[in-house]
Design an enzyme around this catalytic site. Structure first.
Site, PDB file in Angstrom:
ATOM      1  N   ASP A  94       3.931  -2.706   5.405  1.00  0.00           N
ATOM      2  CA  ASP A  94       4.946  -3.056   6.382  1.00  0.00           C
ATOM      3  C   ASP A  94       4.721  -4.488   6.878  1.00  0.00           C
ATOM      4  OD1 ASP A  94       7.110  -1.975   8.128  1.00  0.00           O
ATOM      5  OD2 ASP A  94       5.703  -2.489   9.723  1.00  0.00           O
ATOM      6  N   GLU A  97     -11.148  -1.296  -5.929  1.00  0.00           N
ATOM      7  CA  GLU A  97     -12.224  -0.298  -6.017  1.00  0.00           C
ATOM      8  C   GLU A  97     -11.680   1.053  -6.475  1.00  0.00           C
ATOM      9  OE1 GLU A  97     -14.061   0.019  -2.158  1.00  0.00           O
ATOM     10  OE2 GLU A  97     -14.223  -2.159  -2.005  1.00  0.00           O
TER      11      GLU A  97
HETATM   12  C1  BGC Z   1      10.096  -1.505   8.881  1.00  0.00           C
HETATM   13  C2  BGC Z   1      10.972  -1.225  10.045  1.00  0.00           C
HETATM   14  C3  BGC Z   1      10.122  -1.334  11.296  1.00  0.00           C
HETATM   15  C4  BGC Z   1       9.423  -2.683  11.380  1.00  0.00           C
HETATM   16  C5  BGC Z   1       8.329  -2.696  12.403  1.00  0.00           C
HETATM   17  C6  BGC Z   1       9.723  -2.944   9.099  1.00  0.00           C
HETATM   18  O1  BGC Z   1       9.186  -3.454   8.056  1.00  0.00           O
HETATM   19  O2  BGC Z   1      10.727  -1.336   7.641  1.00  0.00           O
HETATM   20  O3  BGC Z   1      11.594   0.021   9.940  1.00  0.00           O
HETATM   21  O4  BGC Z   1      10.948  -1.204  12.407  1.00  0.00           O
HETATM   22  O5  BGC Z   1       8.833  -3.008  10.165  1.00  0.00           O
HETATM   23  O6  BGC Z   1       7.240  -1.960  11.958  1.00  0.00           O
END
Ligand code: BGC
Length: 528
Positions: free
Chosen positions: A212, A263
């Site tokens: 993310d 790893e």
């Molecule tokens: C996710 C979102 C999220 C944001 C904050 C993004 O990359 O896909 O859904 O709200 O990151 O974590």
């Protein structure tokens, strides 16, 4: 005891290079315990559906303990399971079952921020300014004579300032919601904790991670003001003036992530990297960094020849100097679904079918968002049903992302269409979705679901898909066509009228070819 998940699937170093991943937005895929919210039991009960569809791997969005300020992207404990979604035993069982069916499992890793409920942040709030507890986050003094102005001018992606003040007068940084404090990646303890989280899940047998905000994490020294930006635009790429993202220091973190993955042979990471500069994007894909980065150009392209062609050309150019293949996305849980982007209704579905053949013919990896294969559109929800933090944070000017997160319909003719044992779901499902369900579509060879299944079977078995790269080939006005080295030709007709079919053996078409022509807004695969 479940069998060791490592032993079930053969270790293949680069299975992900041309894999088809299926994104499961956990709240909205399938509800196993009847509370109206999707969960791990629900996913497990639908694994055979996914194996039949022909996907290679899953990406499951965050299912960790969370107060759900951003529906799980606010993680209170990255090494456990949110009770609403299940428990660790259920996750292990899901992993084992998926592997037994030949489906790999990747999960979300949310390194940039934690939840405000994370024990670290709670400790930071009660600790003094300058303490080690605060040094895991980005606490700063404010500006102005009494420190009542935020430390810099950064906006939050979800609206409002990226800073919130705590009672002792300091401010903390949150690029997203105030409930998502940014972690301090200059602190070795933070990086070590990320590695521990990775090992926790890798030891259980996961095949990799979706990272993310993979262009976040590193912040510039001194946290200077950035070029003022009117509105942040959700998760858009704001270019070099935007100091919140794509700082050089982020690559140190990616090298650490890769070292852990190395790893565990056969594991991988795909990054959510909203960086449109090709050279800068390619930096994330160096030998010792991410294996894949989403190409968001198809996700943001309009249904025009020039947009689609540019999206493909630019995405291939972006990865051409790197070891990575391209990685194609039409929809996800953050953006309007493509059926809706392409005009909605029958036309939107028709174009979505054509887009599926375009996406799945391209060289590299592909991500299908749950419901893409059913032709799910966005749903306009009433104000009172909206749950995305963007709705509140924007002062009710932006409706947020709920429209593309409606639970999946599975069977029957009324809400919740087999999604849950109860009619009420966390986001309401509309009337009139009976025809969208897999139950209704499976028997119809002309359905979008049947098209996906045939396309995935062919993609996995036909030598026409061999080889990297593609060549654009001549096509009638308003159409685009390319050829893969193995002989696959993909022709997409956006001309508004039927065109004659070119030479070659038809492998699959998104619409009825009846009289030897390719109708408007459709696509065909040929072996030529
Ligand atoms: C996710 C979102 C999220 C944001 C904050 C993004 O990359 O896909 O859904 O709200 O990151 O974590």
């Amino acid at each position: 005891m479940h069998p060791d998940p490592h032993t079930v699937l053969p270790v293949s170093a680069d299975w992900w290079r041309s894999a088809v991943f299926y994104q499961i937005y956990v709240r909205s895929f399938a509800d196993g315990n009847g509370d109206g919210v999707g969960d791990l039991t629900g996913i497990r009960s639908r694994l055979s559906y996914l194996a039949d569809l022909g996907v290679d791997a899953l990406w499951i969005t965050p299912f960790y303990p969370s107060p759900m300020a951003d529906h799980g992207y606010d993680v209170a404990d990255p090494r456990d399971v949110e009770p609403v979604f299940g428990d660790l035993a259920e996750f292990d069982a899901l992993l084992t079952d998926a592997h037994r069916l030949g489906v790999r499992v990747t999960i979300d890793l949310v390194p940039n921020h934690s939840s405000h409920d994370h024990e670290w942040f709670q400790a930071a709030l009660t600790a003094a300014p300058g303490s080690p507890e605060r040094a895991r986050y980005l606490f700063r003094e404010g500006r102005g004579p009494d420190g009542s102005e935020p430390p810099n001018n950064w906006p939050s992606v979800f609206g409002g300032p990226a800073w919130t003040r705590v009672p002792d007068g300091q401010w903390y940084l949150h690029i997203f919601a105030p409930e998502q404090p940014d972690l301090n990646f200059a602190n070795p303890e933070v990086v070590a904790d990320l590695e521990e989280t990775m090992r926790f899940w890798l030891d259980r047998g996961v095949d990799g991670f979706r990272i993310d905000v993979a262009h976040g994490m590193a912040k510039p020294e001194g946290l200077p003001d950035m070029v003022p930006m009117e509105d942040t635009g959700l998760l858009a790429d704001h270019g070099p003036g935007d100091l919140r993202f794509d700082q050089d220091g982020v690559h140190v973190v990616h090298r650490r992530i890769r070292a852990v993955l190395d790893e565990y042979p056969g594991t991988m990471a795909v990054g959510e990297v909203w960086v449109s500069d090709d050279a800068r994007l390619a930096q994330y894909l160096r030998e010792d960094e991410l294996q894949l980065a989403f190409n968001f150009k198809l996700l943001t392209a309009d249904w025009t020849v020039s947009d689609l062609r540019d999206a493909v050309t630019d995405s291939l150019a972006a990865v051409s100097g790197s070891p990575a293949p391209a990685c194609w996305v039409l929809s996800n849980h953050d953006r309007p679904r493509h059926v809706t982007r392409y005009g909605g209704g029958e036309l939107g579905t028709r174009r979505a079918k054509a887009a599926a053949l375009l996406q799945l013919a391209l060289p590299g990896a592909a991500y299908i968002y749950n419901g893409d294969e059913l032709g799910m559109p966005d749903v306009d929800l009433p104000d009172e049903a909206l749950q995305d933090p963007i709705w509140e944070r924007s002062g009710h000017t932006e409706r947020g992302r709920d429209a593309c997160r409606i639970p999946m319909p599975w069977s029957g003719s009324e809400p919740s269409y087999g999604f849950s044992s109860q009619a009420d779901t966390w986001l309401p499902m509309p009337a009139g979705w009976a025809a969208l369900t897999p139950e209704a579509q499976a028997a119809d060879p002309a359905s979008i679901q049947s098209l996906y299944r045939s396309a995935l079977t062919l993609r996995a078995s036909s030598p026409a898909f061999a080889g990297d790269g593609l060549d654009w080939v001549p096509a009638p006005d308003g159409c685009l066509a390319f050829r893969r080295p193995g002989g696959l030709v993909c022709l997409v007709n956006l001309s508004g009228a039927a065109i004659p079919l070119p030479e070659g053996q038809v492998l699959l078409a998104s619409a009825d070819l009846g009289d030897g022509t390719l109708p408007h807004d459709s696509a065909v695969w040929l072996q030529a």
